[in-house]
Design an enzyme around this catalytic site. Structure first.
Site, PDB file in Angstrom:
ATOM      1  N   TRP A 197       0.834  -1.202   0.000  1.00  0.00           N
ATOM      2  CA  TRP A 197       0.000   0.000   0.000  1.00  0.00           C
ATOM      3  C   TRP A 197       0.864   1.245   0.000  1.00  0.00           C
ATOM      4  O   TRP A 197       0.571   2.222  -0.693  1.00  0.00           O
ATOM      5  CB  TRP A 197      -0.966   0.002   1.184  1.00  0.00           C
ATOM      6  N   ASP A 236      -1.672   6.931   6.160  1.00  0.00           N
ATOM      7  CA  ASP A 236      -2.680   5.945   5.784  1.00  0.00           C
ATOM      8  C   ASP A 236      -2.921   5.063   7.013  1.00  0.00           C
ATOM      9  O   ASP A 236      -2.075   4.248   7.370  1.00  0.00           O
ATOM     10  CB  ASP A 236      -2.144   5.124   4.604  1.00  0.00           C
ATOM     11  N   LYS A 271     -11.706  -1.895   7.014  1.00  0.00           N
ATOM     12  CA  LYS A 271     -10.867  -2.735   7.855  1.00  0.00           C
ATOM     13  C   LYS A 271     -11.337  -2.649   9.310  1.00  0.00           C
ATOM     14  O   LYS A 271     -11.708  -3.628   9.903  1.00  0.00           O
ATOM     15  CB  LYS A 271      -9.384  -2.320   7.777  1.00  0.00           C
TER      16      LYS A 271
HETATM   17  C1  LIG Z   1      -6.894  -1.934   2.285  1.00  0.00           C
HETATM   18  C2  LIG Z   1      -5.880  -0.878   2.351  1.00  0.00           C
HETATM   19  C3  LIG Z   1      -5.806   0.133   1.379  1.00  0.00           C
HETATM   20  C4  LIG Z   1      -6.715   0.180   0.173  1.00  0.00           C
HETATM   21  O1  LIG Z   1      -7.949   0.615   0.550  1.00  0.00           O
HETATM   22  P1  LIG Z   1      -9.141   0.846  -0.498  1.00  0.00           P
HETATM   23  O2  LIG Z   1     -10.160   1.484   0.368  1.00  0.00           O
HETATM   24  O3  LIG Z   1      -9.515  -0.520  -0.997  1.00  0.00           O
HETATM   25  O4  LIG Z   1      -8.635   1.709  -1.582  1.00  0.00           O
HETATM   26  C5  LIG Z   1      -4.858   1.122   1.549  1.00  0.00           C
HETATM   27  N1  LIG Z   1      -4.019   1.112   2.577  1.00  0.00           N
HETATM   28  C6  LIG Z   1      -4.053   0.153   3.530  1.00  0.00           C
HETATM   29  C7  LIG Z   1      -3.100   0.219   4.673  1.00  0.00           C
HETATM   30  C8  LIG Z   1      -4.988  -0.867   3.436  1.00  0.00           C
HETATM   31  O5  LIG Z   1      -5.029  -1.819   4.379  1.00  0.00           O
END
Ligand SMILES: *Cc1c(COP(=O)(O)O)cnc(C)c1O
Length: 356
Positions: A101, A168, A192
Site C-alpha cells: 500500500w 494511511d 478494515k
Molecule cells: C486496504 C488498504 C488500502 C486500500 O484501501 P481501499 O479502500 O480498498 O482503496 C490502503 N491502505 C491500507 C493500509 C490498506 O489496508
C-alpha cells in the site's frame, strides 16, 4: 455454524452493529423507510452524518482546526488526492516504503511533487519498519502507513520528525489513541476497522489547504467537501451509517484506550502461541508486529492446505495469507474478541500435537 471472521477486509464488525444495521434496512430511525431509500438531505440522515463526525472528533479528541470528511473512492483515491491537494510540482515530500500500500501511495504521489523515498524494508519482504533515517526539514510532509495490512507490521512509535505526517491508517484506525496534532492528514478506508466498504474517512488540518496552484477537480478538492460537510454530492449513506454505529460501539466499549488494551491482549495471545508452537513462525520482526494483522507461516509448507482445511472445519474463516507473504494471516481488528482468537490457538495446539 457461526463463523469467526479473520478476513483482512472487508472485515469483522461487532454483532450488535450488524443487528442494528439490519434493522435500519427495514426501518431507519423510525422513518418508516429503509435507509437504502432515504434522502441524504433528510433530517434523519443529516443527524447521522453529524453524529458520525462528532464521534470521530470525540474518539480522537480532535482539535477544532481539523476537519472530518467522509468520502468515496477508498484509501486508494487518497494516494493521489492527498499529494494533489498538498504539493506543488516543485514541493518535496518524504515517503517510507513499508509494503504494497505504501508503494501504491508513492507511485501516485510522484505525479504531483518531488517524492523522496527515505527508507524501505522491501529488500527483506517488508518484515520490519525502517528506523534511523534522516528526515530533511524541507519536506512538506512525511507519509507513513501506520499498519501494513499485508505484511503484518505496525508503527509502535512514530518517527522523530521535523515535518508533519500524512498517514494511511486504513487498517488500524480507532485501534489505539493517536496524538492527531502531529498529523496534517489522516485517511482510512472504512472496511478494515471502522465499518463496511464504500466510505473513506479523512481527517485534515484545515490551514494546510489552498496552497497549491494547479487546478484540482471539484470532487477531488478537500475544501469542496469541507464546505459541503461531506454532502457536496450524494455520500455513501449506508456505509456512513454503519461506520457511525461502529464508532458508537467503540465509544460504548470504553473508547480508544480500552480498544488498545483489548487489542494488546488479543495480539499477545496469538503471538505467544506462534512463538511457542514448534510448527509455526511469524513473518514480522517481534518489535514491529502488528496488533491488527498477524502474519505467520508453517516451517513445513506442505502442511499449509491441511491447516487451512482444519480452520475451515472449525468455522475459522479468512485465514489464508496474502500471496506476497504466503502462509496465514489472522486479522484481529477491534470487533474480534479473545474467544475467537482462542479457537485459533486451540487449533494450532491440536495441530502441533498431531504433527510435531
Ligand atoms: C486496504 C488498504 C488500502 C486500500 O484501501 P481501499 O479502500 O480498498 O482503496 C490502503 N491502505 C491500507 C493500509 C490498506 O489496508
Amino acid at each position: 455454524m457461526k463463523k469467526v471472521n479473520f478476513s483482512a477486509g472487508p472485515a469483522i464488525l461487532p454483532q450488535e452493529v450488524i443487528k442494528q444495521a439490519a434493522e435500519a434496512i427495514i426501518d431507519y430511525a423510525g422513518t418508516g423507510l429503509s435507509i437504502l431509500e432515504v434522502s441524504h438531505r433528510s433530517k434523519e440522515f443529516v443527524a447521522t452524518m453529524e453524529k458520525a463526525t462528532a464521534l470521530v472528533r470525540d474518539l480522537f479528541q480532535l482539535p477544532d482546526n481539523y476537519a472530518v470528511l467522509f468520502l468515496s473512492g477508498g484509501a486508494s483515491t487518497q494516494f493521489f488526492m492527498a499529494p494533489m491537494n498538498l504539493l506543488n510540482e516543485d514541493d518535496k515530500a518524504g515517503y517510507i516504503s513499508t509494503g504494497s500500500w505504501a508503494k501504491n501511495a508513492i507511485k501516485e504521489a510522484k505525479a504531483f511533487g518531488k517524492i523522496n523515498v527515505l527508507a524501505s524494508s522491501e529488500e527483506d519482504n517488508f518484515k520490519y519498519i525502517p528506523k534511523n533515517y534522516e528526515i530533511p526539514q524541507n519536506l512538506k510532509y512525511l507519509h507513513l502507513t501506520s499498519n501494513n495490512t499485508i505484511f503484518g507490521t505496525q508503527y509502535h512509535q512514530w518517527p522523530e520528525s521535523p515535518v508533519p505526517f500524512v498517514c494511511d491508517m486504513s487498517s488500524d484506525i480507532f485501534s489505539r489513541p493517536v496524538n492527531v496534532s502531529r498529523f496534517d492528514l489522516i485517511y482510512a478506508g472504512a472496511q478494515k476497522n471502522m465499518g463496511p466498504a464504500g466510505v473513506t474517512l479523512v481527517i485534515v488540518k484545515k490551514d494546510i489547504l489552498g496552497k497549491v496552484s494547479r487546478y484540482i477537480p471539484t470532487m477531488l478538492k478537500y475544501e469542496t467537501h469541507i464546505n459541503g460537510e461531506s454532502m457536496y454530492n450524494t455520500p455513501p449513506v449506508y456505509a456512513i451509517y454503519v461506520s457511525m454505529l461502529t464508532m458508537q460501539w467503540i465509544k460504548d466499549n470504553g473508547g480508544l484506550e480500552a480498544m488498545a488494551q483489548r487489542n494488546e491482549a488479543k495480539a499477545r495471545l496469538i503471538y505467544d502461541e506462534i512463538d511457542r508452537n514448534q510448527l509455526f513462525y511469524g513473518h514480522a520482526v517481534p518489535e514491529d508486529r502488528s496488533q491488527m494483522n498477524v502474519c505467520f507461516r508453517l516451517h513445513d509448507e506442505s502442511l499449509e492446505a491441511e491447516f487451512l482445511k482444519r480452520c475451515a472445519e472449525k468455522g475459522l474463516d479468512g485465514l489464508k495469507g496474502h500471496r506476497s507473504v504466503g502462509g496465514f494471516r489472522a486479522s484481529i481488528y477491534n470487533a474480534m474478541d479473545l474467544e475467537g482468537i482462542q479457537k485459533l490457538v486451540d487449533l494450532m495446539q491440536d495441530f502441533e500435537k498431531e504433527k510435531a
